[in-house]
Every structure is written in structure tokens, then in C-alpha cells.
Design an enzyme around this catalytic site. Structure first.
Site, PDB file in Angstrom:
ATOM      1  N   ASP A 186       0.853  -1.197   0.000  1.00 15.23           N
ATOM      2  CA  ASP A 186       0.000   0.000   0.000  1.00 15.23           C
ATOM      3  C   ASP A 186       0.886   1.244   0.000  1.00 15.23           C
ATOM      4  OD1 ASP A 186      -1.803   2.068   0.738  1.00 15.23           O
ATOM      5  OD2 ASP A 186      -3.011   0.671   1.912  1.00 15.23           O
TER       6      ASP A 186
ATOM      7  N   SER B  69      -9.895   5.154  -8.771  1.00 14.28           N
ATOM      8  CA  SER B  69     -10.059   5.969  -9.971  1.00 14.28           C
ATOM      9  C   SER B  69     -11.484   6.054 -10.518  1.00 14.28           C
ATOM     10  CB  SER B  69      -9.138   5.426 -11.071  1.00 14.28           C
ATOM     11  OG  SER B  69      -9.604   4.161 -11.520  1.00 14.28           O
TER      12      SER B  69
ATOM     13  N   THR C 275      -6.250   6.331  -0.197  1.00 14.82           N
ATOM     14  CA  THR C 275      -5.206   6.135  -1.215  1.00 14.82           C
ATOM     15  C   THR C 275      -4.800   7.450  -1.880  1.00 14.82           C
ATOM     16  OG1 THR C 275      -5.761   3.842  -1.658  1.00 14.82           O
ATOM     17  CG2 THR C 275      -4.751   5.067  -3.468  1.00 14.82           C
TER      18      THR C 275
ATOM     19  N   THR D 264      -5.650  14.279 -13.230  1.00 14.26           N
ATOM     20  CA  THR D 264      -6.762  14.177 -14.170  1.00 14.26           C
ATOM     21  C   THR D 264      -7.376  15.538 -14.493  1.00 14.26           C
ATOM     22  OG1 THR D 264      -9.051  13.393 -14.293  1.00 14.26           O
ATOM     23  CG2 THR D 264      -8.148  13.606 -12.105  1.00 14.26           C
ATOM     24  N   ASP D 265      -7.994  15.634 -15.665  1.00 16.92           N
ATOM     25  CA  ASP D 265      -8.721  16.865 -16.018  1.00 16.92           C
ATOM     26  C   ASP D 265      -9.907  17.105 -15.083  1.00 16.92           C
ATOM     27  OD1 ASP D 265     -10.394  14.797 -16.930  1.00 16.92           O
ATOM     28  OD2 ASP D 265     -10.567  15.553 -18.980  1.00 16.92           O
ATOM     29  N   GLU D 266     -10.339  16.038 -14.380  1.00 19.28           N
ATOM     30  CA  GLU D 266     -11.558  16.182 -13.572  1.00 19.28           C
ATOM     31  C   GLU D 266     -11.370  17.154 -12.415  1.00 19.28           C
ATOM     32  OE1 GLU D 266     -13.822  12.636 -12.944  1.00 19.28           O
ATOM     33  OE2 GLU D 266     -12.891  11.640 -14.649  1.00 19.28           O
TER      34      GLU D 266
ATOM     35  N   TYR E 125     -14.174  11.606  -5.996  1.00 17.07           N
ATOM     36  CA  TYR E 125     -12.951  11.199  -6.706  1.00 17.07           C
ATOM     37  C   TYR E 125     -12.122  12.420  -7.094  1.00 17.07           C
ATOM     38  CZ  TYR E 125     -10.024  10.143 -10.770  1.00 17.07           C
ATOM     39  OH  TYR E 125      -8.974  10.078 -11.655  1.00 17.07           O
ATOM     40  N   SER E 126     -12.753  13.367  -7.812  1.00 13.86           N
ATOM     41  CA  SER E 126     -11.955  14.499  -8.311  1.00 13.86           C
ATOM     42  C   SER E 126     -11.487  15.383  -7.161  1.00 13.86           C
ATOM     43  CB  SER E 126     -12.716  15.291  -9.373  1.00 13.86           C
ATOM     44  OG  SER E 126     -13.974  15.695  -8.924  1.00 13.86           O
TER      45      SER E 126
ATOM     46  N   SER F 278     -10.590  14.262  -4.233  1.00 13.39           N
ATOM     47  CA  SER F 278      -9.420  13.588  -3.637  1.00 13.39           C
ATOM     48  C   SER F 278      -8.196  13.759  -4.534  1.00 13.39           C
ATOM     49  CB  SER F 278      -9.722  12.110  -3.364  1.00 13.39           C
ATOM     50  OG  SER F 278      -9.856  11.393  -4.578  1.00 13.39           O
ATOM     51  N   LYS F 279      -8.391  13.766  -5.849  1.00 14.38           N
ATOM     52  CA  LYS F 279      -7.257  13.994  -6.763  1.00 14.38           C
ATOM     53  C   LYS F 279      -6.777  15.451  -6.638  1.00 14.38           C
ATOM     54  CE  LYS F 279      -5.592  11.568  -9.412  1.00 14.38           C
ATOM     55  NZ  LYS F 279      -4.471  10.577  -9.309  1.00 14.38           N
TER      56      LYS F 279
ATOM     57  N   HIS G 237     -22.908  15.022 -11.999  1.00 19.61           N
ATOM     58  CA  HIS G 237     -22.268  14.601 -13.262  1.00 19.61           C
ATOM     59  C   HIS G 237     -21.715  15.802 -14.037  1.00 19.61           C
ATOM     60  CE1 HIS G 237     -22.864  11.758 -16.991  1.00 19.61           C
ATOM     61  NE2 HIS G 237     -21.601  12.095 -16.779  1.00 19.61           N
TER      62      HIS G 237
HETATM   63  P1  NAD Z   1      -6.924   1.922 -12.205  1.00 18.66           P
HETATM   64  O1  NAD Z   1      -8.052   2.022 -11.238  1.00 18.66           O
HETATM   65  O2  NAD Z   1      -7.073   1.082 -13.430  1.00 18.66           O
HETATM   66  O3  NAD Z   1      -5.611   1.373 -11.441  1.00 18.66           O
HETATM   67  C1  NAD Z   1      -5.239   1.831 -10.180  1.00 18.66           C
HETATM   68  C2  NAD Z   1      -4.129   0.926  -9.675  1.00 18.66           C
HETATM   69  O4  NAD Z   1      -3.686   1.448  -8.392  1.00 18.66           O
HETATM   70  C3  NAD Z   1      -4.558  -0.519  -9.434  1.00 18.66           C
HETATM   71  O5  NAD Z   1      -3.564  -1.405  -9.915  1.00 18.66           O
HETATM   72  C4  NAD Z   1      -4.677  -0.624  -7.916  1.00 18.66           C
HETATM   73  O6  NAD Z   1      -4.433  -1.935  -7.432  1.00 18.66           O
HETATM   74  C5  NAD Z   1      -3.603   0.351  -7.474  1.00 18.66           C
HETATM   75  N1  NAD Z   1      -3.847   0.889  -6.119  1.00 18.66           N
HETATM   76  C6  NAD Z   1      -5.009   1.397  -5.628  1.00 18.66           C
HETATM   77  N2  NAD Z   1      -4.850   1.765  -4.342  1.00 18.66           N
HETATM   78  C7  NAD Z   1      -3.549   1.522  -4.026  1.00 18.66           C
HETATM   79  C8  NAD Z   1      -2.771   1.724  -2.855  1.00 18.66           C
HETATM   80  N3  NAD Z   1      -3.306   2.244  -1.729  1.00 18.66           N
HETATM   81  N4  NAD Z   1      -1.463   1.363  -2.882  1.00 18.66           N
HETATM   82  C9  NAD Z   1      -0.905   0.817  -3.996  1.00 18.66           C
HETATM   83  N5  NAD Z   1      -1.608   0.606  -5.136  1.00 18.66           N
HETATM   84  C10 NAD Z   1      -2.911   0.960  -5.153  1.00 18.66           C
HETATM   85  O7  NAD Z   1      -6.543   3.420 -12.572  1.00 18.66           O
HETATM   86  P2  NAD Z   1      -6.055   4.019 -13.971  1.00 18.66           P
HETATM   87  O8  NAD Z   1      -7.227   4.274 -14.815  1.00 18.66           O
HETATM   88  O9  NAD Z   1      -4.932   3.208 -14.467  1.00 18.66           O
HETATM   89  O10 NAD Z   1      -5.510   5.444 -13.470  1.00 18.66           O
HETATM   90  C11 NAD Z   1      -4.159   5.599 -13.066  1.00 18.66           C
HETATM   91  C12 NAD Z   1      -3.935   7.045 -12.634  1.00 18.66           C
HETATM   92  O11 NAD Z   1      -4.230   7.921 -13.736  1.00 18.66           O
HETATM   93  C13 NAD Z   1      -4.831   7.490 -11.486  1.00 18.66           C
HETATM   94  O12 NAD Z   1      -4.070   8.311 -10.631  1.00 18.66           O
HETATM   95  C14 NAD Z   1      -5.935   8.302 -12.168  1.00 18.66           C
HETATM   96  O13 NAD Z   1      -6.431   9.297 -11.309  1.00 18.66           O
HETATM   97  C15 NAD Z   1      -5.170   8.900 -13.332  1.00 18.66           C
HETATM   98  N6  NAD Z   1      -5.983   9.209 -14.521  1.00 18.66           N
HETATM   99  C16 NAD Z   1      -6.801   8.252 -15.060  1.00 18.66           C
HETATM  100  C17 NAD Z   1      -7.534   8.554 -16.202  1.00 18.66           C
HETATM  101  C18 NAD Z   1      -8.429   7.523 -16.860  1.00 18.66           C
HETATM  102  O14 NAD Z   1      -9.148   7.865 -17.809  1.00 18.66           O
HETATM  103  N7  NAD Z   1      -8.400   6.264 -16.451  1.00 18.66           N
HETATM  104  C19 NAD Z   1      -7.459   9.823 -16.776  1.00 18.66           C
HETATM  105  C20 NAD Z   1      -6.603  10.778 -16.190  1.00 18.66           C
HETATM  106  C21 NAD Z   1      -5.874  10.448 -15.064  1.00 18.66           C
HETATM  107  P1  TYD Z   2     -16.273   6.943 -16.894  1.00 16.56           P
HETATM  108  O1  TYD Z   2     -15.705   5.970 -17.875  1.00 16.56           O
HETATM  109  O2  TYD Z   2     -16.776   6.448 -15.581  1.00 16.56           O
HETATM  110  O3  TYD Z   2     -15.199   8.111 -16.712  1.00 16.56           O
HETATM  111  P2  TYD Z   2     -15.331   9.538 -15.938  1.00 16.56           P
HETATM  112  O4  TYD Z   2     -16.520   9.545 -15.076  1.00 16.56           O
HETATM  113  O5  TYD Z   2     -14.063   9.549 -15.157  1.00 16.56           O
HETATM  114  O6  TYD Z   2     -15.379  10.579 -17.024  1.00 16.56           O
HETATM  115  O7  TYD Z   2     -17.473   7.680 -17.590  1.00 16.56           O
HETATM  116  C1  TYD Z   2     -17.307   8.401 -18.799  1.00 16.56           C
HETATM  117  C2  TYD Z   2     -18.628   9.079 -19.106  1.00 16.56           C
HETATM  118  O8  TYD Z   2     -19.602   8.079 -19.401  1.00 16.56           O
HETATM  119  C3  TYD Z   2     -19.183   9.863 -17.931  1.00 16.56           C
HETATM  120  O9  TYD Z   2     -19.813  11.042 -18.450  1.00 16.56           O
HETATM  121  C4  TYD Z   2     -20.220   8.937 -17.319  1.00 16.56           C
HETATM  122  C5  TYD Z   2     -20.718   8.143 -18.509  1.00 16.56           C
HETATM  123  N1  TYD Z   2     -21.114   6.748 -18.235  1.00 16.56           N
HETATM  124  C6  TYD Z   2     -22.332   6.271 -18.732  1.00 16.56           C
HETATM  125  O10 TYD Z   2     -23.109   7.019 -19.373  1.00 16.56           O
HETATM  126  N2  TYD Z   2     -22.655   4.959 -18.500  1.00 16.56           N
HETATM  127  C7  TYD Z   2     -21.829   4.116 -17.797  1.00 16.56           C
HETATM  128  O11 TYD Z   2     -22.191   2.929 -17.587  1.00 16.56           O
HETATM  129  C8  TYD Z   2     -20.582   4.617 -17.316  1.00 16.56           C
HETATM  130  C9  TYD Z   2     -19.653   3.739 -16.529  1.00 16.56           C
HETATM  131  C10 TYD Z   2     -20.264   5.939 -17.570  1.00 16.56           C
END
Ligand code: NAD
Ligand code: TYD
Length: 341
Positions: free
Chosen positions: A60, A86, A101, A126-128, A152-153, A155-156, A278
Site C-alpha cells: 500500500d 479511480s 489512497t 486528471t482533467d476532472e 474522486y476528483s 481527492s485527486k 455529473h
Molecule cells: P486503475 O483504477 O485502473 O488502477 C489503479 C491501480 O492502483 C490498481 O492497480 C490498484 O491496485 C492500485 N492501487 C489502488 N490503491 C492503491 C494503494 N493504496 N497502494 C498501492 N496501489 C494501489 O486506474 P487508472 O485508470 O490506471 O488510473 C491511473 C492514474 O491515472 C490514477 O491516478 C488516475 O487518477 C489517473 N488518470 C486516469 C484517467 C483515466 O481515464 N483512467 C485519466 C486521467 C488520469
Molecule cells: P467513466 O468511464 O466512468 O469516466 P469519468 O466519469 O471519469 O469521465 O465515464 C465516462 C462518461 O460516461 C461519464 O460522463 C459517465 C458516462 N457513463 C455512462 O453514461 N454509462 C456508464 O455505464 C458509465 C460507466 C459511464
């Protein structure tokens, strides 16, 4: 260069590690991951064992003793911090793991990196954190005030502020990256694109929140990974870099694209109760990264979606594997209770 990558068993971390090990023979990576529901050790299991370039550590990021020991014993040059909770919908149901986390874990990591004197700390965000745009607003720049709307956003954003403070207060060479919505191989099927693929191929209804008009900017995951790498190698400590895919789409357009690509009928779309709070629209101005890092997104949406669908089609076993009993129970209960499908 020896990197500590956190969250390397998740979606983006996996792609980042594969990309870096493939393209730079001089890189060594230690991957610290807690293996939550979103972490899949199997993604990189083929790299374990040779011992020299890749090592997995189960733990962790909020465990200070473990993180300090790793940084000291492995002579880590730089930290690339992906680990996070995430998923927005999960943060609405239970925000506590997001604070643990994303906030406390990031703090622990920053503190350990400061003590160890690492040369670079890339904090992946993230952009969020910028909040929500109206239809005609200009895209987010790095100067847009933070206005997060989900747990989520928030906490980020809190973790971004801690990362910023560690640069200004302690001189820790922190670089913050903020990226739009990623898609591509290894994405966990709770996010819109893989979820739509999965449900469409099973002939199940595809839940679209609200009226489907919310807009997201989509970036192919490898383009994001190349951006994080550019920030690691060429970014200026103390700076923020935005990465976007230049691919704004309404959610309904995105869902239709996937349904059409897999030959599923558009009648599978179910408009369901909207997500609370949303965000309407995200859009990124990435001109700083383009100018200062020489980065740009290289994969257009049509190409990226085709590659992503091909990957899921050829990795059915991976999809089965990540949908463990716990995942299935959570998703099925959650959708029935919160979204009525
Ligand atoms: P994900 O949820 O797929 O993966 C997160 C990983 O972190 C997992 O492997 C999980 O086991 C690990 N993890 C969670 N808590 C932990 C802890 N306490 N200690 C150690 N490991 C831990 O996430 P992702 O989509 O790969 O996103 C990765 C990063 O990029 C995140 O910081 C997210 O905020 C950022 N991000 C994601 C997106 C997106 O579209 N997915 C966009 C912009 C930024
Ligand atoms: P998501 O993939 O959860 O990413 P984020 O919320 O981080 O942008 O969702 C992308 C967009 O899709 C968001 O506007 C929410 C919408 N959404 C749906 O309409 N249906 C779904 O089942 C999910 C998971 C997301």
C-alpha cells in the site's frame, strides 16, 4: 534510471510499464501495487522472474515504512505515481478508500520521496480536478482554477495540492500531469468504453447516464503514457502539464461508435438515472505540453477505438479473469440499485 511506479497493475500503469521497458533498455522498474479490484498482477507477470529490469512489490502506498524502505534499498531515481482509486461512481458510493489512497497515500509517498531525495516525482492526475465546462467554454488550461465536483476528483485535487506544496515548501522536484479520459488495452470494464464493449457483445443493455449528452475528451492510453514519459524526462519541476486527445464526443456518440463497431444494435442503449454531480463537459488545452515537451496525441479516436476493440476481442480470457466473483457481485448489485438496469 531506476523508477518506482505505483499502481502499475492498473490500466494506465500497465501500459506505461510495458511501453517504457519496450522502448528504453536502460530503464529498471519497481512496481508497487496494492492489487485492489482494479489491479491485475497477471498483466505484467511475464516480466517477473528475470529480476534485472522489473520487480513487483505487493503493498500500500500509504504504508510509510514499506515506501521508505523501497526508496532506500532500491536507490530509486524517480517516482511515477499512478496508484489511485479511480472510478467516480465508486467514490459516490463510498469515498473513504479515495481519501485513504489518493490523499493519505500520496502524502506518504511525497514524504518518503522527500526524505530519500528522489530526483523526480511525477504525479499523475486528471482533467476532472478542473470541474465542468459549459458547451462553449474554452478548454481547461493549467491555470484554470480547480473546482472538483465528485469525491474522486476532490481527492485527486487534494493530492495535486499536496504535490504542489512539496515542491514549493521542500523543493521536491514534483511534476504534475493532468489528462483527459483514457481508453485502450487493459482498461477495467467498469469504465464507459470497455463496459459498453462487454455488454454489447453479450447483447445486454448499455446504461447511458442522463440523456447521453455529457461530453468527454478521449485519449488513447499510449498517448497518455508518452506524455507522462515526456514529463518525466523533460518536464520542469513545479509545473503542471495537460494532456488531451483532441477528441471530444458526447457519451451517446461514443456508445454508438462501439455498438456499430461490434455489430450490436443501437437499441441496446438504456438511458438511466443520471450520476449525481455529473460533470457536463471536459476539454483540454494541451498547448504547453505540445510546445515545451514536444508531445502530441498520435492516435485519432477512430484508430484508437478500432485497436481497443481488437485488443478486447483477442483477450477474452483477460476480461473473464478480471471479472471475478467480487466484481460481478458489485457491478450487478450497483447497477440494479443505482441505475435500475
Ligand atoms: P486503475 O483504477 O485502473 O488502477 C489503479 C491501480 O492502483 C490498481 O492497480 C490498484 O491496485 C492500485 N492501487 C489502488 N490503491 C492503491 C494503494 N493504496 N497502494 C498501492 N496501489 C494501489 O486506474 P487508472 O485508470 O490506471 O488510473 C491511473 C492514474 O491515472 C490514477 O491516478 C488516475 O487518477 C489517473 N488518470 C486516469 C484517467 C483515466 O481515464 N483512467 C485519466 C486521467 C488520469
Ligand atoms: P467513466 O468511464 O466512468 O469516466 P469519468 O466519469 O471519469 O469521465 O465515464 C465516462 C462518461 O460516461 C461519464 O460522463 C459517465 C458516462 N457513463 C455512462 O453514461 N454509462 C456508464 O455505464 C458509465 C460507466 C459511464
Amino acid at each position: 534510471m531506476h523508477l518506482l511506479v505505483t499502481g502499475g497493475c492498473g490500466f494506465i500503469g500497465t501500459n506505461f510499464i510495458l511501453h517504457l521497458l519496450e522502448t528504453d533498455p536502460a530503464v529498471r522498474i519497481t512496481n508497487l501495487d496494492k492489487l485492489t479490484y482494479a489491479g491485475n498482477r497477471g498483466n505484467l507477470a511475464h516480466l517477473e522472474g528475470d529480476g534485472s529490469r522489473y520487480a513487483f512489490v505487493h503493498g500500500d502506498i500509504a504504508d510509510a515504512a514499506l515506501v521508505e524502505q523501497l526508496l532506500a534499498e532500491h536507490a530509486i531515481d524517480a517516482v511515477v505515481h499512478f496508484a489511485a482509486e479511480s472510478h467516480v461512481d465508486r467514490s459516490i458510493t463510498d469515498s473513504a478508500p479515495f481519501i485513504h489512497t489518493n490523499v493519505a497515500g500520496t502524502h506518504t509517498l511525497l514524504e518518503a520521496a522527500r526524505k530519500a531525495g528522489v530526483q523526480r516525482f511525477v504525479h499523475v492526475s486528471t482533467d476532472e480536478v478542473y470541474g465542468s465546462l459549459g458547451p462553449h467554454d474554452p478548454a481547461f488550461t493549467e491555470e484554470t482554477p480547480l473546482a472538483p465536483n465528485s469525491p474522486y476528483s476532490a481527492s485527486k485535487a487534494a493530492s495535486d495540492m499536496l504535490a504542489r506544496a512539496y515542491f514549493h515548501t521542500y523543493g521536491l522536484p514534483v511534476i504534475i500531469t493532468r489528462c483527459s479520459n483514457n481508453y485502450g488495452p487493459y482498461q477495467f470494464p467498469e469504465k464507459l468504453i470497455p463496459l459498453t464493449y462487454l455488454r454489447a457483445t453479450r447483447g445486454e443493455p448499455v446504461p447511458v447516464y442522463g440523456d447521453g449528452s455529457n461530453v468527454r475528451d478521449w485519449i488513447y492510453v499510449l498517448d497518455h503514457c508518452r506524455g507522462v514519459e515526456a514529463a518525466l524526462r523533460r518536464g520542469e519541476p513545479g509545473k503542471v502539464y495537460n494532456f488531451g486527445g483532441d477528441a471530444e464526443r458526447t457519451n451517446l456518440e461514443t456508445v454508438h461508435t462501439i455498438l456499430d463497431a461490434v455489430g450490436a444494435p443501437r437499441s441496446l442503449v438504456r438511458f438511466v438515472t443520471d450520476r449525481p454531480g455529473h460533470d457536463r463537459r471536459y476539454a483540454m488545452n494541451s498547448s504547453r505540453a505540445k510546445k515545451e515537451l514536444g508531445w502530441r496525441p498520435e492516435t485519432d479516436f477512430a484508430t484508437g477505438i478500432a485497436q481497443t476493440i481488437r485488443w478486447y476481442q483477442t483477450h477474452a480470457a483477460w476480461l473473464d479473469d478480471v471479472q471475478s466473483g467480487a466484481y460481478r457481485q458489485f457491478m450487478e448489485k450497483w447497477y440494479a440499485k443505482e441505475r435500475g438496469v
